[in-house]
Design a protein around this motif. Sequence first.
Motif, short mmCIF file in Angstrom:
data_model
loop_
_atom_site.label_atom_id
_atom_site.label_comp_id
_atom_site.label_asym_id
_atom_site.label_seq_id
_atom_site.Cartn_x
_atom_site.Cartn_y
_atom_site.Cartn_z
N ASP B 362 2.06 -34.77 -2.49
CA ASP B 362 1.26 -35.00 -1.50
C ASP B 362 0.57 -33.29 -1.26
O ASP B 362 0.66 -31.96 -2.27
N PRO B 363 -1.09 -33.25 -1.55
CA PRO B 363 -1.56 -32.42 -2.19
C PRO B 363 -1.95 -31.00 -0.60
O PRO B 363 -1.73 -30.37 -1.42
N ASN B 364 -1.18 -32.01 0.36
CA ASN B 364 -1.22 -30.07 1.46
C ASN B 364 -0.14 -29.49 1.43
O ASN B 364 0.50 -28.41 0.90
N LEU B 365 1.78 -30.32 1.00
CA LEU B 365 2.23 -29.15 0.69
C LEU B 365 2.21 -28.91 -0.71
O LEU B 365 2.68 -27.66 -0.22
N LEU B 366 1.42 -29.23 -1.76
CA LEU B 366 2.07 -28.86 -2.73
C LEU B 366 0.78 -27.08 -2.87
O LEU B 366 1.01 -26.50 -3.25
N SER B 367 -0.51 -26.97 -2.12
CA SER B 367 -1.27 -26.60 -2.02
C SER B 367 -0.61 -25.39 -1.09
O SER B 367 -0.94 -23.69 -1.85
N ILE B 368 0.47 -25.86 -0.31
CA ILE B 368 1.38 -24.36 0.14
C ILE B 368 1.81 -24.05 -0.74
O ILE B 368 2.04 -22.63 -0.65
N VAL B 369 2.77 -24.17 -1.29
CA VAL B 369 3.42 -24.24 -2.36
C VAL B 369 2.69 -22.91 -3.88
O VAL B 369 2.90 -21.82 -3.93
N LEU B 370 1.85 -23.98 -4.12
CA LEU B 370 0.49 -23.32 -5.34
C LEU B 370 0.23 -22.08 -4.28
O LEU B 370 -0.01 -20.63 -4.92
N SER B 371 -0.31 -21.43 -2.89
CA SER B 371 -0.99 -20.39 -2.42
C SER B 371 0.41 -19.80 -1.75
O SER B 371 0.13 -18.19 -2.36
N ASN B 372 1.81 -19.90 -1.69
CA ASN B 372 2.68 -19.37 -1.70
C ASN B 372 2.99 -18.25 -3.17
O ASN B 372 3.69 -16.67 -3.13
N LEU B 373 2.46 -19.19 -4.14
CA LEU B 373 3.26 -18.67 -4.91
C LEU B 373 1.71 -17.49 -6.03
O LEU B 373 2.16 -16.22 -6.24
N LEU B 374 0.67 -18.22 -5.73
CA LEU B 374 -0.56 -17.15 -6.00
C LEU B 374 -0.23 -16.16 -4.98
O LEU B 374 -0.96 -14.63 -5.98
N ASP B 375 0.06 -16.30 -3.92
CA ASP B 375 -0.33 -14.93 -3.19
C ASP B 375 1.53 -13.54 -3.42
O ASP B 375 0.75 -12.37 -3.47
#
Lengths: 224, 479
Positions: B362-375
């Motif tokens: 799921d691109p939306n959920l995966l982008s939440i994951v990656l954004s949180n990690l990068l933040d």
Amino acid sequence: MRLLLIEDYRPLQKSLAKGLREAGFAVDITGDGREGLWYATSNDYDVIILDLMLPGMDGLSLLKKLRAKGRQSHVLILTAKDTIEDRVTGLDMGADDYLVKPFAFEELLSRLRALMRRRYQEKNSCIHIEEMRIDLTTQRVWRCREELQLTRREYALLEYLAMRAGQTVSRTDIWEHVYEFNSSASSNVVDVYIGYLRKKIERPGKPALIRTVRGRGYILGAQV
Amino acid sequence: MRSLRARLLVGMISGILLLLIVFSVIIYTVVRRTLVNQFDASLAATAQILAASVEQDGDKIELELDIQKMPEFQRVEHPAYFQLWRHNGAVAVRSASLGTDDLLRLDGSLDAPVFRALQTRSGQPGRAVGFKFAPKIESRGRKRYQQSAEQQLLTLVVARDASGLQYQLRFLLWLLLLASLGTIGLSLLVAVFVVREGLSPLNLLAAEIAVIREDNLAVRVGTERMPAEMVPIRKRLNELLSRLEASFNRERRFTADVAHELRTPLAGIRSSLEVTLRRTRDVNEYQASLSDCLTIARNMQAMMDNLLALARIDAHQITFRRDRIQLAKLVNSCWRPFSGRAIERSIVFENRIPGEMNCESDPNLLSIVLSNLLDNAVEYTNKEGQIWTAGRHADNSVEITVANTGCRLTDEEASQVFDCFWRGDLSRTNTGMHCGLGLALVQKIIRALGGCAAAEVTSTGIFTVRLSLPAKRESLSIQ
């Protein structure tokens, strides 16, 4: 009066510092526990406002170390921890007051004034010296029933001298309790402000309230 | 039947009743057979005496004894009967008690006489025995017992009133019935007492459970002296209570954490507004104060969004998409909002994920994951530090790592980073955006996507979060 504010949440730190300074306090600020301990042990603060959850060193450890070093500054814990256990622990470890976030700024000011009075054994919120009356709550001053218009710094200086009325107060004491750590004021600024104060509070034909003790400092109160 | 007590009582009473019936039948049968055998033996003995007294003299059949005068055959009430037949069926002799009636002819032998129940002349129940025998021959004044050519085979039947026997059997039957009823009654009383006593530990346990409320879940039920059968129940119940207590504590802690996390920014807003309103100020000061409040409100909103996302995942309220994702491209787009902060702190970012690498998720959920990690990485990387992402295929999964330098966590602390509201230090400097929910959300989402997340820290201070995702999603764990 000089405060140390140890609070790491920047928006709160910023607004508190602004409000406290406007209320006439000299405020030093830090957001780190270790730095806070250094500040607290390096200066004789009247009150330390202490958050408990701090980076570097938590508030309770800081308080413990401060008391272990024999520092008598009054400590007001300002925290989001609201349980009875938290309050009991904080007060038992040497804090003088405990206020839970969120809080009313006026209540904080009131508690700080109470701590100040306690520090200088002054029970009354109104100090009378000769024909001068200082209302510590409203920060208004009267001499011979005439209200004086003092600047923030002048009032702070007068309040400190009034709290220690009858005692010789050195320039260093005044510097430490009226000016902030990062103040850029020069060393003779105390003498300058004493001069300003004298002009505003002394009345012709009345005994001088601020007397200079040569080489030692100043005394507020008429000579007996 | 729902009541355990009733079930036990019915079971016990039914068992006792069945045993009583079986034993009663056995006792009755054995006693009846014994009494009947005794009666028949006595009857057979009388018949043999009679047979021994029968003499044949030529064609004449006589009774040697004056049997007919025996009191047994003379009684008015319940007399005995006998009848003697010649071999041709003609009646040779019959007892006076028979009058002109005939008895049933029974053709047994001396060795194996035939017994039969019958009804006597007076209508009473009786029993008869019959057998064939050869009478004594009286010839020239001498008696011979040997069988000879002229000797006739006679049939003798002797009957006797058996009402006494029937009375005894009826008495026995009533005795057994009354004994059974008494036993059943007593058994019922004993069973009620035993069942009540036996089930009392269950009542005690129920009483102990009844006082358990959500505020005293630390209580455990049962004692060491409980019956062995209830020990597993006590054990399971206490295990259940432990799980319940842990769950309640987790919920309380979570609620307390949420409240705590909201207190500090709320204090910031209140303090900022109260200080501003204490006096009249110029427009710039009002704007600065409102801007501060807005920043805090945005951070609080971010925290609430994270909380909401966690709650939705827990409540299975998230719907999943399944797209082919180019991982390097997704990481680059997720990095963009943080690049400014990284530049301010001279942090170098490097995306080492191969351009052709992709996975189905799921691109939306995966982008939440990656954004949180990068933040998270931008927030905690040291000044002039480094952040990098990497990826590789492993079996049927894709492994993505997000790493940064300047980590001061221990191994133990690194294992806690996925807990809600956990932070490396106790500060609330970044309350709102970094309140310890980001990595918890990362783990929940990755698990929901069918993967797993792990964090580790090296001795050189490199913090790495390793995500493992299925390369191709066959099914989604939450729908």
